[in-house]
Motif scaffolding. Sequence first.
Motif, PDB file in Angstrom:
ATOM      1  N   MET A   1      53.215  39.229  31.296  1.00  0.00           N
ATOM      2  CA  MET A   1      52.596  40.268  32.120  1.00  0.00           C
ATOM      3  C   MET A   1      52.315  39.768  33.537  1.00  0.00           C
ATOM      4  O   MET A   1      52.322  40.548  34.493  1.00  0.00           O
ATOM      5  CB  MET A   1      51.317  40.776  31.456  1.00  0.00           C
ATOM      6  CG  MET A   1      51.565  41.412  30.100  1.00  0.00           C
ATOM      7  SD  MET A   1      50.060  41.906  29.232  1.00  0.00           S
ATOM      8  CE  MET A   1      49.650  43.409  30.104  1.00  0.00           C
ATOM      9  N   ALA A   2      52.081  38.473  33.681  1.00  0.00           N
ATOM     10  CA  ALA A   2      51.853  37.915  35.017  1.00  0.00           C
ATOM     11  C   ALA A   2      53.077  38.120  35.896  1.00  0.00           C
ATOM     12  O   ALA A   2      52.961  38.474  37.081  1.00  0.00           O
ATOM     13  CB  ALA A   2      51.491  36.435  34.918  1.00  0.00           C
ATOM     14  N   ASP A   3      54.256  37.903  35.318  1.00  0.00           N
ATOM     15  CA  ASP A   3      55.498  38.105  36.086  1.00  0.00           C
ATOM     16  C   ASP A   3      55.617  39.553  36.545  1.00  0.00           C
ATOM     17  O   ASP A   3      56.030  39.827  37.680  1.00  0.00           O
ATOM     18  CB  ASP A   3      56.711  37.724  35.237  1.00  0.00           C
ATOM     19  CG  ASP A   3      56.784  36.231  34.949  1.00  0.00           C
ATOM     20  OD1 ASP A   3      56.177  35.456  35.718  1.00  0.00           O
ATOM     21  OD2 ASP A   3      57.431  35.852  33.952  1.00  0.00           O
ATOM     22  N   GLU A   4      55.268  40.487  35.672  1.00  0.00           N
ATOM     23  CA  GLU A   4      55.348  41.908  36.007  1.00  0.00           C
ATOM     24  C   GLU A   4      54.372  42.262  37.128  1.00  0.00           C
ATOM     25  O   GLU A   4      54.694  43.026  38.044  1.00  0.00           O
ATOM     26  CB  GLU A   4      55.053  42.763  34.770  1.00  0.00           C
ATOM     27  CG  GLU A   4      55.115  44.261  34.996  1.00  0.00           C
ATOM     28  CD  GLU A   4      56.508  44.768  35.338  1.00  0.00           C
ATOM     29  OE1 GLU A   4      56.598  45.811  36.024  1.00  0.00           O
ATOM     30  OE2 GLU A   4      57.495  44.125  34.929  1.00  0.00           O
ATOM     31  N   ILE A   5      53.179  41.685  37.072  1.00  0.00           N
ATOM     32  CA  ILE A   5      52.172  41.953  38.107  1.00  0.00           C
ATOM     33  C   ILE A   5      52.604  41.360  39.444  1.00  0.00           C
ATOM     34  O   ILE A   5      52.461  41.994  40.504  1.00  0.00           O
ATOM     35  CB  ILE A   5      50.802  41.399  37.668  1.00  0.00           C
ATOM     36  CG1 ILE A   5      50.281  42.214  36.471  1.00  0.00           C
ATOM     37  CG2 ILE A   5      49.798  41.429  38.814  1.00  0.00           C
ATOM     38  CD1 ILE A   5      49.115  41.588  35.762  1.00  0.00           C
ATOM     39  N   GLU A   6      53.148  40.149  39.413  1.00  0.00           N
ATOM     40  CA  GLU A   6      53.646  39.524  40.646  1.00  0.00           C
ATOM     41  C   GLU A   6      54.790  40.336  41.243  1.00  0.00           C
ATOM     42  O   GLU A   6      54.882  40.510  42.466  1.00  0.00           O
ATOM     43  CB  GLU A   6      54.079  38.089  40.353  1.00  0.00           C
ATOM     44  CG  GLU A   6      52.898  37.161  40.058  1.00  0.00           C
ATOM     45  CD  GLU A   6      53.332  35.823  39.463  1.00  0.00           C
ATOM     46  OE1 GLU A   6      54.549  35.679  39.148  1.00  0.00           O
ATOM     47  OE2 GLU A   6      52.473  34.951  39.303  1.00  0.00           O
TER      48      GLU A   6
ATOM     49  N   GLN B   1      56.639  44.428  45.466  1.00  0.00           N
ATOM     50  CA  GLN B   1      57.187  45.768  45.707  1.00  0.00           C
ATOM     51  C   GLN B   1      56.167  46.715  46.337  1.00  0.00           C
ATOM     52  O   GLN B   1      56.420  47.903  46.482  1.00  0.00           O
ATOM     53  CB  GLN B   1      57.686  46.358  44.381  1.00  0.00           C
ATOM     54  CG  GLN B   1      58.846  45.602  43.755  1.00  0.00           C
ATOM     55  CD  GLN B   1      59.164  46.092  42.346  1.00  0.00           C
ATOM     56  OE1 GLN B   1      58.363  46.797  41.705  1.00  0.00           O
ATOM     57  NE2 GLN B   1      60.348  45.719  41.855  1.00  0.00           N
ATOM     58  N   ASN B   2      54.995  46.152  46.691  1.00  0.00           N
ATOM     59  CA  ASN B   2      53.916  46.938  47.305  1.00  0.00           C
ATOM     60  C   ASN B   2      53.427  48.055  46.378  1.00  0.00           C
ATOM     61  O   ASN B   2      53.133  49.173  46.806  1.00  0.00           O
ATOM     62  CB  ASN B   2      54.355  47.539  48.644  1.00  0.00           C
ATOM     63  CG  ASN B   2      53.165  47.826  49.556  1.00  0.00           C
ATOM     64  OD1 ASN B   2      52.250  47.021  49.679  1.00  0.00           O
ATOM     65  ND2 ASN B   2      53.177  48.991  50.190  1.00  0.00           N
TER      66      ASN B   2
ATOM     67  N   GLY C   1      47.953  43.744  51.263  1.00  0.00           N
ATOM     68  CA  GLY C   1      48.991  44.712  50.922  1.00  0.00           C
ATOM     69  C   GLY C   1      48.482  45.723  49.921  1.00  0.00           C
ATOM     70  O   GLY C   1      47.494  46.417  50.162  1.00  0.00           O
ATOM     71  N   ALA C   2      49.136  45.778  48.754  1.00  0.00           N
ATOM     72  CA  ALA C   2      48.746  46.735  47.721  1.00  0.00           C
ATOM     73  C   ALA C   2      47.885  46.096  46.636  1.00  0.00           C
ATOM     74  O   ALA C   2      47.750  46.646  45.542  1.00  0.00           O
ATOM     75  CB  ALA C   2      49.999  47.337  47.089  1.00  0.00           C
ATOM     76  N   VAL C   3      47.292  44.946  46.936  1.00  0.00           N
ATOM     77  CA  VAL C   3      46.457  44.232  45.967  1.00  0.00           C
ATOM     78  C   VAL C   3      45.016  44.199  46.468  1.00  0.00           C
ATOM     79  O   VAL C   3      44.761  43.733  47.587  1.00  0.00           O
ATOM     80  CB  VAL C   3      46.970  42.802  45.726  1.00  0.00           C
ATOM     81  CG1 VAL C   3      46.105  42.095  44.673  1.00  0.00           C
ATOM     82  CG2 VAL C   3      48.431  42.828  45.279  1.00  0.00           C
ATOM     83  N   TRP C   4      44.093  44.691  45.643  1.00  0.00           N
ATOM     84  CA  TRP C   4      42.666  44.710  45.966  1.00  0.00           C
ATOM     85  C   TRP C   4      41.920  43.825  44.959  1.00  0.00           C
ATOM     86  O   TRP C   4      42.302  43.749  43.794  1.00  0.00           O
ATOM     87  CB  TRP C   4      42.086  46.110  45.840  1.00  0.00           C
ATOM     88  CG  TRP C   4      42.560  47.164  46.792  1.00  0.00           C
ATOM     89  CD1 TRP C   4      41.928  47.597  47.923  1.00  0.00           C
ATOM     90  CD2 TRP C   4      43.726  47.998  46.668  1.00  0.00           C
ATOM     91  NE1 TRP C   4      42.635  48.622  48.508  1.00  0.00           N
ATOM     92  CE2 TRP C   4      43.741  48.893  47.766  1.00  0.00           C
ATOM     93  CE3 TRP C   4      44.770  48.066  45.732  1.00  0.00           C
ATOM     94  CZ2 TRP C   4      44.745  49.839  47.962  1.00  0.00           C
ATOM     95  CZ3 TRP C   4      45.779  48.999  45.927  1.00  0.00           C
ATOM     96  CH2 TRP C   4      45.763  49.880  47.030  1.00  0.00           C
ATOM     97  N   GLY C   5      40.822  43.209  45.415  1.00  0.00           N
ATOM     98  CA  GLY C   5      40.003  42.415  44.507  1.00  0.00           C
ATOM     99  C   GLY C   5      38.535  42.457  44.877  1.00  0.00           C
ATOM    100  O   GLY C   5      38.184  42.440  46.067  1.00  0.00           O
ATOM    101  N   THR C   6      37.654  42.535  43.870  1.00  0.00           N
ATOM    102  CA  THR C   6      36.206  42.557  44.083  1.00  0.00           C
ATOM    103  C   THR C   6      35.504  41.993  42.862  1.00  0.00           C
ATOM    104  O   THR C   6      35.998  42.120  41.731  1.00  0.00           O
ATOM    105  CB  THR C   6      35.701  43.991  44.348  1.00  0.00           C
ATOM    106  OG1 THR C   6      34.271  43.975  44.480  1.00  0.00           O
ATOM    107  CG2 THR C   6      36.073  44.925  43.206  1.00  0.00           C
TER     108      THR C   6
ATOM    109  N   THR D   1      49.716  54.591  48.724  1.00  0.00           N
ATOM    110  CA  THR D   1      50.466  53.344  48.608  1.00  0.00           C
ATOM    111  C   THR D   1      51.562  53.454  47.556  1.00  0.00           C
ATOM    112  O   THR D   1      52.652  52.896  47.717  1.00  0.00           O
ATOM    113  CB  THR D   1      49.510  52.179  48.255  1.00  0.00           C
ATOM    114  OG1 THR D   1      48.465  52.122  49.225  1.00  0.00           O
ATOM    115  CG2 THR D   1      50.236  50.845  48.234  1.00  0.00           C
ATOM    116  N   ALA D   2      51.270  54.195  46.476  1.00  0.00           N
ATOM    117  CA  ALA D   2      52.233  54.343  45.380  1.00  0.00           C
ATOM    118  C   ALA D   2      53.209  55.496  45.600  1.00  0.00           C
ATOM    119  O   ALA D   2      54.046  55.765  44.735  1.00  0.00           O
ATOM    120  CB  ALA D   2      51.478  54.560  44.064  1.00  0.00           C
TER     121      ALA D   2
END
Length: 500
Positions: free
Chosen positions: A318-323, A328-329, A411-416, A438-439
């Motif tokens: 799943m990590a590969d898919e998320i990366e 791909q934004n 980019g299209a990655v958010w973190g909190t 974004t999507a």
Amino acid sequence: MSGAILIAGTTSDAGKSVVTAGICRWLARQGVSVAPFKAQNMSLNSMVTADGAEIGRAQYMQAQAAGTEPRAIMNPVLLKPGSDRRSQVVVKGRPVAEVDALQYGAFKDELRTIVNDSLAELRAQYDVVVCEGAGSPAEINLRAGDLVNMGLARAADIPVIVVGDIDRGGVFASLYGTVALLEPEDQALIAGFVINKFRGARELLEPGLDQLKKLTGRPTLGVLPWQLGLYLDSEDTLALEAPRPDAQAPHGEETLRVAVVRFPRISNFTDLDALLCEPGVAVRYAASPGDLADADLVVLPGSRATVQDLAWLRERGMADEIEKRAKQNRPVLGICGGYQMLARTIRDDVESKQGQVSGLNLLPADVTFHQHKTLARPKGEAYGHEVEAYEIHHGIVRHQGEPFLDGCRSGAVWGTTWHGALENDAFRRAFLEDVAKTANRKFVPAPDVSFRALREKTLDKLGDLIADHLDTTALRSLIEEGAPKGLKIVPPGGPVTETR
């Protein structure tokens, strides 16, 4: 009106939390000052009180149902599993130890005093205390050290109602067997039953209720009908296995598909409840790369074991898919432990004790785990809207890049690290609009959905269930007068006999 009652269950997820909350709301409507109480809770869903204490989310919700301020003494012992064998022990809102099951036994005498004192304090301050048990009171291998089920009921002389989930099947055997396995002194406090999640014609159930009373000498105080959508601050991941409500019709042209990674040690997955109330947002839990493929937003939620769950994410592919999504934004959101996984590095000498490990390197951030646990109720702003949230974490994140709440965006990655942010309606709508843009989706959030109003409506529905489907006269009598004297003893496999 004054007194106490304990709501036990034949199993985990039988409906104890819902019935407890419903009784709290029913009593509060009548002007009774009422408090919830769970002596010991094992849960990865927790909340921070106004004074900075950590308690189970279910007890926080039950206090809201009761119309009172949540407090640490309402859940004096909270166990947060970090593996199959070890848990963090939180006492009166503060972490005190990390132990395995055998080590925990050494704490029991001290904890029993804390539990009994907490209950006594609540009973002195409120008219009624509605206690919730844990698991089943018939876990006979654990009875000697029990301080949350019959151990508590015996210590405080509290009547007990046992809830059974008929949707799982075998409810009569479960209710009868629960009573039969208990010691006579414990059985003397079991005052009646509640059957939960019933679908169908009540008259077809009546012969079984009559026979159950003949066999046990105890009445069924009510049959609660199946209710869709009562997903209120669940204590464990069993709730994730249950069917979720169907997505409401989208407000715009398209549905927004959200996939939440189902970590083995997923925590505070109540963060996603606010998305379930949004028309047109379809939320599902994901455990394989294929589950993520068509999602418009992937959420990495909280985790009690960040480093181990990150390793699981990699092992599953799943990590590969998320990366790949990030390149791909395509939108990804990390919350607390999920945010930490998105960082460049993680230094963990506290939880996993694995030292420094590589994160997914999707955000310009680095994490260091500290022995001290952060428990806070922060306020901030994002997308021009005020946000109230809560924090529960050992990992401290240092980040660069575009700010997002207390975290960052790339980019299209958010973190909190903030839990509960999505419960803020204006912020949630603005965030979902950004995700949809974004999507490249034609999704429009509904302009008038209030998560807090829907929560209050659901709590009122729980109060209605109690008022409409339980014998409230009998319930009042139990609370005020305790368990009836002379209740029958049910020997395993033997005839019914009278108590002395």
